[in-house]
Structure formats: C-alpha cells, structure tokens
Design a protein around this motif. Structure first.
Motif, PDB file in Angstrom:
ATOM      1  N   PHE A 630      43.595  64.847   9.365  1.00 17.61           N
ATOM      2  CA  PHE A 630      44.396  64.426  10.483  1.00 17.61           C
ATOM      3  C   PHE A 630      44.701  63.162  10.317  1.00 17.61           C
ATOM      4  CE2 PHE A 630      43.434  61.636  14.412  1.00 17.61           C
ATOM      5  CZ  PHE A 630      44.163  62.475  14.958  1.00 17.61           C
ATOM      6  N   VAL A 631      44.515  62.331   9.281  1.00 21.37           N
ATOM      7  CA  VAL A 631      45.198  60.930   9.066  1.00 21.37           C
ATOM      8  C   VAL A 631      46.669  61.246   8.638  1.00 21.37           C
ATOM      9  CG1 VAL A 631      45.055  58.908   7.619  1.00 21.37           C
ATOM     10  CG2 VAL A 631      43.175  59.527   8.824  1.00 21.37           C
ATOM     11  N   ARG A 632      46.903  62.127   7.511  1.00 23.94           N
ATOM     12  CA  ARG A 632      48.072  62.432   6.940  1.00 23.94           C
ATOM     13  C   ARG A 632      48.883  63.219   7.753  1.00 23.94           C
ATOM     14  NH1 ARG A 632      47.536  62.316   0.984  1.00 23.94           N
ATOM     15  NH2 ARG A 632      49.906  62.689   1.131  1.00 23.94           N
ATOM     16  N   TRP A 633      48.256  64.060   8.665  1.00 26.87           N
ATOM     17  CA  TRP A 633      49.203  64.580   9.706  1.00 26.87           C
ATOM     18  C   TRP A 633      49.603  63.407  10.773  1.00 26.87           C
ATOM     19  CZ3 TRP A 633      48.020  64.889  15.235  1.00 26.87           C
ATOM     20  CH2 TRP A 633      49.278  65.463  15.952  1.00 26.87           C
ATOM     21  N   LEU A 634      48.892  62.674  10.788  1.00 26.50           N
ATOM     22  CA  LEU A 634      49.436  61.421  11.918  1.00 26.50           C
ATOM     23  C   LEU A 634      50.461  60.876  11.226  1.00 26.50           C
ATOM     24  CD1 LEU A 634      46.195  59.773  13.515  1.00 26.50           C
ATOM     25  CD2 LEU A 634      48.103  61.185  14.697  1.00 26.50           C
ATOM     26  N   HIS A 635      50.364  60.449   9.859  1.00 23.94           N
ATOM     27  CA  HIS A 635      51.599  60.069   9.367  1.00 23.94           C
ATOM     28  C   HIS A 635      52.768  60.655   9.441  1.00 23.94           C
ATOM     29  CE1 HIS A 635      53.753  58.661   5.387  1.00 23.94           C
ATOM     30  NE2 HIS A 635      53.792  57.688   6.095  1.00 23.94           N
ATOM     31  N   VAL A 636      52.731  61.975   9.130  1.00 25.09           N
ATOM     32  CA  VAL A 636      53.832  62.729   9.176  1.00 25.09           C
ATOM     33  C   VAL A 636      54.415  62.864  10.853  1.00 25.09           C
ATOM     34  CG1 VAL A 636      54.594  65.252   8.940  1.00 25.09           C
ATOM     35  CG2 VAL A 636      53.067  64.335   7.355  1.00 25.09           C
ATOM     36  N   VAL A 668      56.441  51.211   7.610  1.00 25.41           N
ATOM     37  CA  VAL A 668      55.571  52.044   8.425  1.00 25.41           C
ATOM     38  C   VAL A 668      54.529  52.597   7.630  1.00 25.41           C
ATOM     39  CG1 VAL A 668      55.095  54.107  10.145  1.00 25.41           C
ATOM     40  CG2 VAL A 668      57.042  52.500  10.274  1.00 25.41           C
ATOM     41  N   THR A 669      54.847  53.373   6.441  1.00 25.33           N
ATOM     42  CA  THR A 669      53.805  53.903   5.650  1.00 25.33           C
ATOM     43  C   THR A 669      52.946  52.996   5.292  1.00 25.33           C
ATOM     44  OG1 THR A 669      55.240  55.592   5.049  1.00 25.33           O
ATOM     45  CG2 THR A 669      53.615  55.248   3.600  1.00 25.33           C
ATOM     46  N   THR A 670      53.416  51.857   4.574  1.00 29.17           N
ATOM     47  CA  THR A 670      52.617  50.726   3.983  1.00 29.17           C
ATOM     48  C   THR A 670      51.803  50.191   4.975  1.00 29.17           C
ATOM     49  OG1 THR A 670      54.307  50.277   2.457  1.00 29.17           O
ATOM     50  CG2 THR A 670      52.531  48.546   3.010  1.00 29.17           C
ATOM     51  N   LEU A 671      52.083  49.883   6.116  1.00 29.39           N
ATOM     52  CA  LEU A 671      51.313  49.216   7.182  1.00 29.39           C
ATOM     53  C   LEU A 671      50.111  50.183   7.610  1.00 29.39           C
ATOM     54  CD1 LEU A 671      53.615  46.827   9.121  1.00 29.39           C
ATOM     55  CD2 LEU A 671      52.079  46.193   7.580  1.00 29.39           C
ATOM     56  N   TYR A 672      50.666  51.510   7.858  1.00 26.14           N
ATOM     57  CA  TYR A 672      49.637  52.561   8.388  1.00 26.14           C
ATOM     58  C   TYR A 672      48.418  52.854   7.336  1.00 26.14           C
ATOM     59  CZ  TYR A 672      48.058  57.109   9.740  1.00 26.14           C
ATOM     60  OH  TYR A 672      47.245  58.193  10.253  1.00 26.14           O
ATOM     61  N   LEU A 676      44.644  51.569   7.949  1.00 23.02           N
ATOM     62  CA  LEU A 676      43.472  52.729   7.871  1.00 23.02           C
ATOM     63  C   LEU A 676      42.419  52.276   6.816  1.00 23.02           C
ATOM     64  CD1 LEU A 676      42.247  55.621   8.041  1.00 23.02           C
ATOM     65  CD2 LEU A 676      44.071  56.262   6.147  1.00 23.02           C
ATOM     66  N   GLU A 677      42.791  51.538   5.579  1.00 23.78           N
ATOM     67  CA  GLU A 677      41.816  51.366   4.695  1.00 23.78           C
ATOM     68  C   GLU A 677      40.959  49.884   5.055  1.00 23.78           C
ATOM     69  OE1 GLU A 677      41.613  49.630   0.156  1.00 23.78           O
ATOM     70  OE2 GLU A 677      43.427  50.488   0.722  1.00 23.78           O
ATOM     71  N   ARG A 678      41.541  49.205   5.962  1.00 22.58           N
ATOM     72  CA  ARG A 678      40.904  48.025   6.376  1.00 22.58           C
ATOM     73  C   ARG A 678      39.819  48.674   7.498  1.00 22.58           C
ATOM     74  NH1 ARG A 678      42.316  43.280   4.634  1.00 22.58           N
ATOM     75  NH2 ARG A 678      39.863  42.854   5.072  1.00 22.58           N
ATOM     76  N   CYS A 679      40.266  49.645   8.400  1.00 15.72           N
ATOM     77  CA  CYS A 679      39.474  50.128   9.471  1.00 15.72           C
ATOM     78  C   CYS A 679      38.331  50.741   8.799  1.00 15.72           C
ATOM     79  CB  CYS A 679      40.265  51.113  10.263  1.00 15.72           C
ATOM     80  SG  CYS A 679      41.237  50.148  11.476  1.00 15.72           S
ATOM     81  N   LEU A 704      36.601  56.296   1.130  1.00 17.24           N
ATOM     82  CA  LEU A 704      37.529  55.136   0.928  1.00 17.24           C
ATOM     83  C   LEU A 704      38.789  55.554  -0.206  1.00 17.24           C
ATOM     84  CD1 LEU A 704      38.462  52.398   2.175  1.00 17.24           C
ATOM     85  CD2 LEU A 704      36.977  51.539   0.238  1.00 17.24           C
ATOM     86  N   TRP A 705      38.321  56.046  -1.202  1.00 15.97           N
ATOM     87  CA  TRP A 705      38.959  56.602  -2.166  1.00 15.97           C
ATOM     88  C   TRP A 705      40.275  57.604  -1.837  1.00 15.97           C
ATOM     89  CZ3 TRP A 705      34.377  57.453  -5.735  1.00 15.97           C
ATOM     90  CH2 TRP A 705      33.628  56.339  -6.197  1.00 15.97           C
ATOM     91  N   LYS A 706      40.280  58.017  -0.889  1.00 19.56           N
ATOM     92  CA  LYS A 706      41.042  59.009  -0.339  1.00 19.56           C
ATOM     93  C   LYS A 706      42.188  58.503   0.327  1.00 19.56           C
ATOM     94  CE  LYS A 706      38.189  63.347   0.076  1.00 19.56           C
ATOM     95  NZ  LYS A 706      38.965  64.149  -1.238  1.00 19.56           N
ATOM     96  N   VAL A 707      42.128  57.228   0.661  1.00 16.34           N
ATOM     97  CA  VAL A 707      43.250  56.518   1.174  1.00 16.34           C
ATOM     98  C   VAL A 707      44.556  56.486   0.272  1.00 16.34           C
ATOM     99  CG1 VAL A 707      44.329  54.490   2.254  1.00 16.34           C
ATOM    100  CG2 VAL A 707      41.856  55.067   2.646  1.00 16.34           C
ATOM    101  N   PRO A 708      45.784  57.120   0.518  1.00 13.47           N
ATOM    102  CA  PRO A 708      46.672  57.128  -0.315  1.00 13.47           C
ATOM    103  C   PRO A 708      47.308  55.799  -0.740  1.00 13.47           C
ATOM    104  CG  PRO A 708      46.936  58.782   1.523  1.00 13.47           C
ATOM    105  CD  PRO A 708      46.026  57.822   1.552  1.00 13.47           C
TER     106      PRO A 708
END
Length: 857
Positions: A630-636, A668-672, A676-679, A704-708
C-alpha cells in the motif's frame, strides 16, 4: 613489490624484541593470571580457570571476547590479542603462550606511513560545493526536460504507425548516443587524463571529479555490462584494455586513465576497481594494473596502487590493499590477499574470437536501436494518446476539474502497480523455466552467443529486487523462491528463512537444505566464466546452516550440514567438507557453531511454542507486506498525480515543467520515505535488543527494513546525503563525506564530524544468528574513514581519526583506538605501507606495470 601485513618489521630488531615491545617489556610469568583477571571482569564472574575453553566451558561469545580483546589492548603490560588469536588459542593458558612466543602476524619489510591528520574542510567550501552540485543537477534536469519535451512533440506530429516508428527510432537513437557521449566529452573537457595524486573533497577539483563520476554512473552504457561494447566504452574514457577482456561488475571505474587490463582477463560481478578512494578528507587516485589472462572473483576490491601479473588469480570475497601486488601466475585470496593453491578458473576455454565479439556487439546495438528504443519512445507516445487521462490534459483547450485529476491518478496508478506485480510474478514463475532449457547445466558454451544472451537475460529477470524485498523476512519468501526455481528440499519454516537481498546467476540451479536460514546479501555464484566461455552448474548449500550477511557462495563450496557462515566469510573451495562448525574471515578459519547465549531462545524453535509463534509472526508479516504494498502504491499514486498535473501545466508553462517534475520526484520520494521511516519508529530512536526472532519487537524491526532506500544513491558524494541520513535518524556530524555507504537500523548509528565513508561500505547495527536477534549502537568518531566495501558490525566503537581498510570486516563489539589503522577480515591493527612519497602519488612497480601495459598492445 610491496605487500600489506598487520605488523611491520623494524630494522635491527628480531622477533623476540618485537614481542617485548608489544607487551611493554619482557614476557612475564603472570601473564595468564592477568589475562584471566581481565576476562573475569568482562564476564562479571569471580574468576576464570586458566584451562577453561572460552566458548565451550565458559559460554562466552564473540561479542564478549571482542570486549575482552579491547580491554586487554588498553593495558601496556599485556600482549594485544585479535579475534583470530581468540579462536586459535581458546583458553587463557594457550592464549598467553601463543601471544608471548610468536608474533601475531608475519613481519615483512615495509616502510609505514605515519598517522596523517584528517582534513577538515571549511563550512563555506562545504556549502558552496553543495550549492554548485544542486545547480548542476537542476541544469541537467532542465536540459533533459527540454530535450524530452521537444522530442515528444516531434514524435506526436507524425502520421501513421510507420512514421511514429521512424521518428521514435531517430529520437531514441540520438538521445541514447547523446547520453553515452556526454560523460566522455565531460571527462576529457573537465579532467583530461587522470593522474595519480590526491585533492581535497568539497573543492573545485572535487566538483569536476563528482560531475564526471555522476555522469558515468547515470549513463545507459551500464546496461551493456558483460558486453564487448562496454569494454570499448571504457577505452573511449582512457582505459588501456586489451583484447578479449570480459567485465561483469556493475561498479564503473572512474579514473579510467589509471586502469590497465591485459588481454583475456575476467572480472566477476560485485567487484570494485574504481581507481580512486576517499581517505581522511581527500580523494586519492592511483593506478590499478591488471596483466594478461587474470581472473578476479566475485565481491572483490582492488584498492589504488595495486597490480596483478600475467595469469594471476584473486579469489572470491578477497581484496588487494594499497601497495599489494600479485606476482605473475600466482593465485591469492583473502582480505588482504595471501597465496593459495586454489584454482578459481574452473571452466574450460571455448572458441570466442574477435569476430564473435564484434557480431554480438553489433547485434546488441541493432536490437537496441531497431526494437527497444522505438518501442520505448513510440510506445510511450501511443499510451499517452490512448489513455484519456493523459490525452485530454495534453490539449490546452480542455479545462478539467481538480477532482477528476485525483480520480484519474488513482485509476492509472492502480493499473500500473497491480499490473506490474501480477504480470511480473507470472512471468518470473514461467519464463525462466523455459529459458533454462536453452542453457543446460554442466556444459561449456562460448561467450557472446545466443545461449550467453539467454543466460544473462535470465539472471537480470530473476534478480529483480522488488519481489525479494516484498517476500523476504517472512514465511512467504520460500514460495516465491520455489516459484522462480529454487530447490529448497523439505522446508523447515522459521518465518525468517531468507532476507530481502538475494541474488543468483540461475535460480533453477540453487539447492538449499532443510532448516537453513539466510540473512541479507547472499550471492549464489552458480556460473563459472573464463575469458571465452561460461558454464552454469548447481550450487548446493547444506541443511541446518546459518548464513550471515554479504556472502558469495560458489559452486563446489566445501561446507556441509550444520555450519555457521559468518558475515563476509570467504566460502572455502578446498579441503575437507566442513560440518558442525562455524567459519569466519577471509580466508576462513573455524569457530564454534553456536554458544550458550545464542541458544537461550531455542524453546521457541520447536513443538507447540514454534507453531504458536510462527502463526503469530506470519500474521504480522502478512500485514507488513500488505502495508508496504500500500505504501509503495501511494508513492506511485503521488508521482502519477504529480505527472498528470505536469502534463496539464505543460500547455501553460512550457518545457520548464518537465525539468521541475524530474527534480520534484526526487524530493518527494526522499521526504516520503523519510517520513514513513520516522513514523514506523514513532520518531524515537531504536533501542539495543537481544531477543528471539519470535518477539514482536523483532517483527517491527523487520518491517522497518522494508522501507526503500536505493533512491539515496543519487545523493552520494554530496552534502545532501548526510542531511538525508540526519532526517532518517542517524546521529551524523558536520561535513561528513559519504560516497555510497549503507546503514541499517539508522537510529543506532553515530557518525562523527568529518568522517569519510567510501562506496560499498556498510554500518550494520544488528545481527541475526539462527533464531536470535541482537542489535546495538555503533559509533564512528570524528574523522574516521571506512574503506571501499568495508563492513562495520554492531556494538563497535572507532576512535577519532581511525581508518578501516577496504573490504575489511570490523566485528561486533570491537574498539578501534583513535588514529589507528585497522584492516582485514576480521579486522586487526594493520598499518598501511607508504606508497605516496611526498604526497604526490606513485605508480605500481615498473616491472609489473610495464608487463600489464605490454599485454594490452
């Protein structure tokens, strides 16, 4: 020839005098009792028997013994042990006798460099360099945006399918040639010929260096690695490369004028031969001279000022430190390399001449220009014209409501994302099995033919990182691996059988025994190469093994059942089959398979407790996978929304919006993903842990390791990389130079001011061994340097100004004194030989260098 060693001979001193100097005076009879007192203090016990085995009797582990070594090194009245000494002499009596009677390492003659000061750049230079890099990126984006928009408009005015094809071919071909030629032109204009020497980071010379390096790493010729065209491209950049050279590594050399490769040489994948290194605030450049018919294995590092003579070999998971040379015909392996009898060239030659290479290169170009580029450019135009959400926005006369923009973006992003996941999995589970019939195992085939192309296509297709990232660290990864062809025997499910980073040559020729667990970074080397041929064969990993991080497992690895393969270990290819032991280091040596502390959670690994824990972990991991999809789709979705808005504004603002889109996608990708990681960490730092893999706290760590984080590579070599690390929670100091370091468990990493982190280095603040997870803080003091490919484990402390040599493994719990030079696998104190007189640089020995040069001509 200058060789590296962990000790250095001092003229006029014999070995006994050297030992006395190391212990601070003559060997004392009470050395065992002093060592026992230190170990008792570290372990928190009253006393330690002098004949008790560290691991079997006392129940110590590598972390405790690393702390013991660090404590002993601080005492001038005791000899300095290393972890290799601990495993070699596993009792107090044996350790005292071994350290006081024999030197800890060979002592060849070599002049040693004095500790050099760390250069601290001014804040102004740091800021100006970052500003210039940002402006260069924005300028490049602007030019690329104008070119892309102009080309699309030209293709859009075509009439008929044939006209679209021809215009797409012309535009795509011109764009490809321009992207490939621009780095070559920039290199010759900005630098000219690279010369051995050094220059400070964040200065003007560094800025020119960064521009060339970034353009080389971003140009499309990387797609031709493993193709004779790539060798021609390196020659255009100034490298002296002979006939019949095969390069499979994606690590692009930068200082190409300092690179010499003789004819018939093979360089395997994941090898570093950059021609430069970052060191103590400077970029140092130096020669790498490789002779004729040389073999260089996987996961290797060639530092600057190194050379290999004709017919030499360097094994897998090995390195040449600065100043090392491998004589002609000699085989070496290890980090740093040492002589071996192992023959790493294990496939017979085949007929593969210049005509075959030329035909393969020409066929690749024709395929690219006549098929892929027209399909890519023309197909994109056809999609834009066919998709109403895009077509209507390209018409400036059409006014669409904002709500429709969101609806179109949702539909379009879902179709693209779900289509990629579903179709991708379908193709991965079917197409490789069909292609495998074309390249049967255990047969020798010539390079640069149809079977070679099929083999390379299979490897590229089945090593897509997305699906390993999605399924890794969960029970579902075994189904994915079986789907693409792995033979996993009878699976004993643990919920963490494989990590998220895994690669291979051919997935249908990988066998992993029952009960085996694999951490991240495994590369199954199940293809052998020579300069003219290749052969695929089955690689078999035994049952009930545990494999740590960053391991290359080759065909014929001499390990059987119930083995622990430590992080960065060099898997042996000779000797008896190892069973029931652990292996550590490069070259490897035996260590205990497990210790008492690592077995305290075994109650969770069998019976009803395992079934309950595994069921709970599977549910959690399934939620993690769904959440990350879902997170990756939100990025797309966000990028699609931004793209549609850009298309809509294109008719109003013109070409500049295309360049703005390219820059905004990065921001946008970097901040997103930072947010996510901080959340996921709730904006709090992680805490050191020692727990079972069935503890919910560990499951949160896996999520947490799955955060790109691959997008962070674009910031390498800029001040923005440290800024992004700081945003993700790394406690990072000022003016840190990061040329491509990876950090896991980022809030557990502490990086001091003015540190220098080289390409491929890694700070890993955790370890998973069988069913036990451990993590701790790792601290790099101010001015530390991590060499190319160096690996720092958890619980480590490096003092101010300390250096870690390339391809070294600094084990958990180690303490490196300030301004010390350490290196090796596992790392020990290792002063660097002086090869830079007057700080101007020096070429490699004339005899070896001239021989390598002659082999090119």
């Amino acid at each position: 020839m200058v060789e590296q060693s962990s000790d250095v001979h001092i003229e006029g001193m014999d070995d006994e005098t050297l030992v006395a100097r190391r212990v601070g005076g003559p060997a004392e009879s009470d050395t065992p009792s002093r060592l026992a007192d230190v170990l008792a203090d570290v372990m928190g016990v009253e006393n330690v028997p002098a004949d008790a085995h560290f691991f079997e009797s006392l129940g110590a582990n590598s972390l405790v013994m690393a702390q013991f070594c660090a404590r002993v090194r601080k005492r001038e009245d005791l000899p300095s042990p290393s972890m290799r000494d601990i495993y070699r002499y596993p009792t107090i009596n044996a350790l005292a006798e071994g350290l006081t009677k024999t030197p800890s390492a060979p002592t060849p003659t070599a002049e040693v460099m004095a500790p050099e000061p760390v250069r601290r750049a001014s804040g102004l230079a740091h800021t100006l360099c970052g500003t210039a890099q940002l402006l260069i990126f924005l300028g490049y984006s602007l030019v690329a945006g104008f070119a892309t928009a102009g080309g699309y408009q030209w293709v859009a005015t075509s009439s008929g399918v044939w006209d679209v094809y021809l215009r797409s071919l012309v535009f795509g071909g011109v764009g490809f040639v321009a992207l490939c030629a621009f780095p070559v032109v920039a290199k010759w204009v900005l630098v000219g010929r690279w010369k051995a020497g050094e220059f400070p980071v964040w200065g003007l010379a560094y800025l020119r260096f960064w521009v060339v390096k970034t353009l080389l790493h971003a140009n499309p010729m990387i797609l031709f690695i493993g193709n004779p065209l790539y060798v021609l491209y390196l020659r255009a950049l100034g490298a002296r490369i002979g006939k019949g050279v095969t390069i499979l590594s994606h690590s692009v050399p930068v200082c190409t004028d300092l690179l010499t490769i003789g004819s018939g040489t093979v360089i395997r994948k994941d090898s570093f031969f950059l021609g430069y290194r970052a060191h103590a605030g400077y970029i140092q450049t130096g020669r790498i001279s490789i002779g004729r018919d040389v073999y260089i294995g996987e996961k290797t590092v060639l530092d600057i000022d190194t050379s290999m003579g004709d017919g030499a070999q360097l094994g897998h998971s090995s390195s040449l430190h600065r100043g090392q040379s491998v004589p002609a015909g000699e085989h070496q392996h290890g980090s740093p390399a040492q002589t071996t009898d192992v023959d790493y060239l294990r496939v017979a030659p085949a007929r593969c001449g210049t005509a075959r290479r030329a035909w393969f290169g020409l066929a690749s170009l024709l395929q690219l220009f006549l098929l892929y580029l027209p399909l890519g450019v023309g197909g994109l135009y056809i999609v834009f014209a066919a998709v109403p959400a895009v077509r209507r926005r390209l018409d400036p006369r059409t006014a669409l409501p904002p709500g429709e923009l969101v609806t179109d973006a949702v539909v379009l992003s879902l179709v693209m994302f779900v289509g990629f996941v579903v179709l991708g999995l379908g193709l991965l589970c079917t197409l490789p099995r069909l292609l495998h019939l074309v390249v049967p195992p255990d047969r020798v085939f010539p390079l640069y033919g149809f079977r070679y192309a099929v083999h390379r296509a299979t490897a590229r297709m089945t090593n897509i990182k997305f699906f390993a990232w999605l399924f890794g660290d969960s029970s579902y990864v075994v189904h994915y691996l079986r789907g693409i062809g792995y033979d996993l025997s009878h699976v004993e499910q643990t919920g963490s059988n494989f990590g998220t980073e895994l690669q291979h040559e051919n997935p249908l020729l990988v066998t992993v025994g029952s009960g085996t667990m694999v951490a991240d970074g495994l590369s199954v080397v199940n293809a052998d190469y020579s300069a003219t041929s290749f052969r695929v064969s089955r690689a078999t990993i035994g049952a009930r093994n545990f494999l740590g991080n960053n391991i290359a497992y080759p065909i014929g690895g001499r390990t059987g059942e119930n083995c622990l393969l430590a992080t960065k270990v060099m898997v042996p290819l000779d000797g008896d089959v190892r069973e029931g032991v652990g292996l550590l280091g490069s070259p490897c040596f035996e260590i205990p398979r497990s210790v008492e502390r690592d077995s305290r959670f075994d109650r969770f690994r069998s019976g009803d407790a395992l079934r309950r824990s595994l069921t709970a972990k599977n549910r959690y991991n399934l939620r993690s996978m769904a959440f990350m999809l879902f997170v990756r789709w939100l990025h797309v979705l966000g990028l699609t929304l931004l793209g549609l808005a850009t298309v809509e504004l294109y008719g109003v603002l013109g070409h500049v919006v295309i360049a703005t889109y390219m820059a905004l996608t990065l921001v946008v990708t970097t901040l997103y993903y930072v947010l996510l990681e901080r959340c996921l960490t709730r904006f709090r730092p992680l805490r050191p842990m020692l727990c079972s893999i069935y503890d919910p706290a560990f499951w949160a760590q896996e999520r947490l390791w799955k955060v790109p984080d691959r997008h962070l590579n674009i910031y390498n070599g800029t001040p923005f990389k440290a800024l992004v690390w700081r945003l993700t929670g790394v406690r990072v100091g000022r003016r840190v130079f990061d040329d491509g370091c990876y950090m896991t468990d980022r809030t557990l990493a502490v990086i001091g001011d003015d540190c220098t982190l080289n390409a491929g280095s890694k700070v890993q603040c955790h370890s998973q061994e069988d069913g036990t997870f451990k993590s701790d803080i790792s601290t790099l003091g101010a001015g530390c340097t991590l060499g190319v490919g160096a690996h720092v484990h958890y619980g480590v402390t490096m003092g101010d100004g300390a250096r870690l040599a390339p391809d070294s493994f600094l084990m958990k719990g180690e303490e490196v004194p300030a301004h010390a030079r350490w290196g090796g696998n596992p790392a020990v104190e290792m002063p660097e030989a002086a090869v830079l007189p007057a700080g101007t640089g020096r070429t490699t020995p004339p005899s070896v260098d001239s021989a390598a040069t002659a082999s090119v001509n």
